[in-house]
Design a protein around this motif. Structure first.
Motif, mmCIF file in Angstrom:
data_model
loop_
_atom_site.group_PDB
_atom_site.id
_atom_site.type_symbol
_atom_site.label_atom_id
_atom_site.label_comp_id
_atom_site.label_asym_id
_atom_site.label_seq_id
_atom_site.Cartn_x
_atom_site.Cartn_y
_atom_site.Cartn_z
ATOM 1 N N PHE A 40 0.794 -0.988 0.091
ATOM 2 C CA PHE A 40 -0.110 0.113 0.032
ATOM 3 C C PHE A 40 0.832 1.411 0.152
ATOM 4 C CE2 PHE A 40 0.636 -1.312 4.373
ATOM 5 C CZ PHE A 40 1.000 0.037 4.861
ATOM 6 N N THR A 41 0.266 2.334 -0.474
ATOM 7 C CA THR A 41 0.955 3.627 -0.417
ATOM 8 C C THR A 41 0.359 4.642 0.362
ATOM 9 O OG1 THR A 41 1.872 2.961 -2.676
ATOM 10 C CG2 THR A 41 1.858 5.374 -1.865
ATOM 11 N N SER A 42 1.278 5.317 1.097
ATOM 12 C CA SER A 42 0.708 6.354 2.059
ATOM 13 C C SER A 42 0.919 7.732 1.438
ATOM 14 C CB SER A 42 1.241 6.266 3.398
ATOM 15 O OG SER A 42 0.819 7.339 4.356
ATOM 16 N N TYR A 43 0.036 8.879 1.721
ATOM 17 C CA TYR A 43 0.253 9.919 0.989
ATOM 18 C C TYR A 43 0.220 11.215 1.827
ATOM 19 C CZ TYR A 43 -0.814 7.555 -3.205
ATOM 20 O OH TYR A 43 -0.835 6.621 -4.424
ATOM 21 N N ALA A 44 0.916 12.245 1.825
ATOM 22 C CA ALA A 44 0.952 13.332 2.513
ATOM 23 C C ALA A 44 1.313 14.734 1.849
ATOM 24 C CB ALA A 44 2.248 13.431 3.493
ATOM 25 N N VAL A 45 0.639 15.895 2.472
ATOM 26 C CA VAL A 45 0.694 17.082 1.741
ATOM 27 C C VAL A 45 1.633 18.175 2.605
ATOM 28 C CG1 VAL A 45 -0.522 19.052 0.466
ATOM 29 C CG2 VAL A 45 -1.424 16.746 0.231
ATOM 30 N N ASN A 46 2.483 18.569 2.467
ATOM 31 C CA ASN A 46 3.450 19.315 3.119
ATOM 32 C C ASN A 46 3.231 20.690 2.576
ATOM 33 O OD1 ASN A 46 6.328 20.689 3.573
ATOM 34 N ND2 ASN A 46 5.766 19.403 5.533
ATOM 35 N N GLY A 47 3.013 21.758 3.317
ATOM 36 C CA GLY A 47 3.277 23.322 3.147
ATOM 37 C C GLY A 47 2.455 23.985 3.929
ATOM 38 N N GLY A 48 2.700 25.368 3.796
ATOM 39 C CA GLY A 48 1.955 26.127 5.066
ATOM 40 C C GLY A 48 2.466 25.973 6.235
ATOM 41 N N GLU A 49 1.602 26.087 7.316
ATOM 42 C CA GLU A 49 1.859 25.742 8.717
ATOM 43 C C GLU A 49 1.277 24.536 9.203
ATOM 44 O OE1 GLU A 49 0.595 29.323 10.760
ATOM 45 O OE2 GLU A 49 1.873 30.638 9.852
ATOM 46 N N ARG A 50 1.015 23.708 8.309
ATOM 47 C CA ARG A 50 0.356 22.177 8.596
ATOM 48 C C ARG A 50 1.703 21.323 9.282
ATOM 49 N NH1 ARG A 50 -0.870 18.978 5.002
ATOM 50 N NH2 ARG A 50 -2.891 18.347 6.068
ATOM 51 N N THR A 51 0.931 20.707 10.273
ATOM 52 C CA THR A 51 1.737 19.987 11.092
ATOM 53 C C THR A 51 1.157 18.524 11.375
ATOM 54 O OG1 THR A 51 1.291 20.711 13.183
ATOM 55 C CG2 THR A 51 3.106 21.745 12.193
ATOM 56 N N THR A 52 1.926 17.404 11.655
ATOM 57 C CA THR A 52 1.308 16.202 11.933
ATOM 58 C C THR A 52 1.897 15.813 13.050
ATOM 59 O OG1 THR A 52 0.501 15.553 9.827
ATOM 60 C CG2 THR A 52 0.989 13.761 11.235
#
Length: 264
Positions: A220-232
């Motif tokens: 399986f493949t996991s996805y993420a979107v990085n940018g702005g002030e977003r945090t995880t």
């Protein structure tokens, strides 16, 4: 050679007079005519553009409202993706599957995240009512030359909705699995329909007659979107990582049978 007669002289003067009259017309007036045609064409083009702007200005508020709606929808989709692909989050995700179903992952290969797309769109130019940041950012400026054209190899040269650039990452995790057939179907649904942004890439299935369960490969493949002030946030890892004593039971003591035999 006979002398020029009076009639011939008058004819030459007449021709010269015609030339004096019409040559300026051809050289000056005709040039003005061509320039007038060019001006008229430009006027017609600009009039069409002006009329289009007037029509858009009549619906200005509708465009502003639609832009705000699309911006909100855009941000809503982005918010459903994590900003980072943490391996510990993936481990706990698989641990959750093991806890929920009678399922096991004997082997898991931790994939490296790869940048596969950059989200961005040029901002509006001119007089607009939206209080949005400028379309370009310092990161975008670094990817352009003095004339504003993108340099070869430059990435992320445009700003997205709201002025932020979003980099999209993916990481593939090949695993092997063991479980019952009913649980395999449930796990597939769990991966595809769960909150984690994942896709099921491939799965093989075989029945182990000796042990009585199904097994195979699952990727399986996991996805993420990085940018702005977003945090995880990192997951709270709660898995058994080993034993406290690599030598076994710390309370056991070595036997002194050999020593006792010697004393006897």
């Amino acid at each position: 050679m006979s002398a020029v007669t009076k009639g011939q002289r008058n004819l030459l003067l007449f021709i010269l007079g015609i030339a004096i009259i019409f040559l300026p017309i051809k050289l000056i007036a005709m040039g003005n005519f061509d320039e007038k045609k060019t001006i008229d064409a430009e006027k017609s083009e600009r009039q069409t553009y002006y009329n289009d702007l007037k029509a858009k200005d009549a619906n200005r508020q509708q465009y502003i409202d639609d832009t705000e709606k699309y911006k909100a929808d855009y941000e809503d989709i982005i918010s459903k993706f994590p900003s980072e692909i943490y391996q510990d989050n993936t481990i706990m995700y698989l641990q959750g599957i093991k806890d929920e179903y009678k399922f096991n992952f004997p082997t898991v290969a931790m994939g490296e995240e790869v940048l596969f797309y950059t989200l961005g769109a040029g901002g509006a130019v001119g007089d607009v009512s939206l209080d949005a940041p400028e379309a370009t950012t310092e990161a975008a400026a670094e990817g352009t030359d003095a004339e504003g054209t993108a340099e070869p190899g430059a990435e992320g040269t445009t700003a997205g909705v709201g002025g932020d650039i979003y980099n999209c990452y993916s990481a593939t995790f090949p695993t092997t699995y063991q479980g019952k057939y009913e649980d395999i179907k449930k796990v597939i649904d769990y991966i595809v329909e769960g909150d984690m942004r994942m896709t099921l890439d491939s799965i093989s299935i075989a029945f182990n007659e000796e042990k009585g369960f199904y097994e195979g490969d699952l990727s399986f493949t996991s996805y993420a979107v990085n940018g702005g002030e977003r945090t995880t946030d990192h997951a709270d890892v709660k898995v058994q990582t080993g034993v406290n004593n690599i030598f076994g039971n710390p309370t056991a003591r070595p036997s002194n049978t050999t020593g006792n035999a010697a004393t006897e």
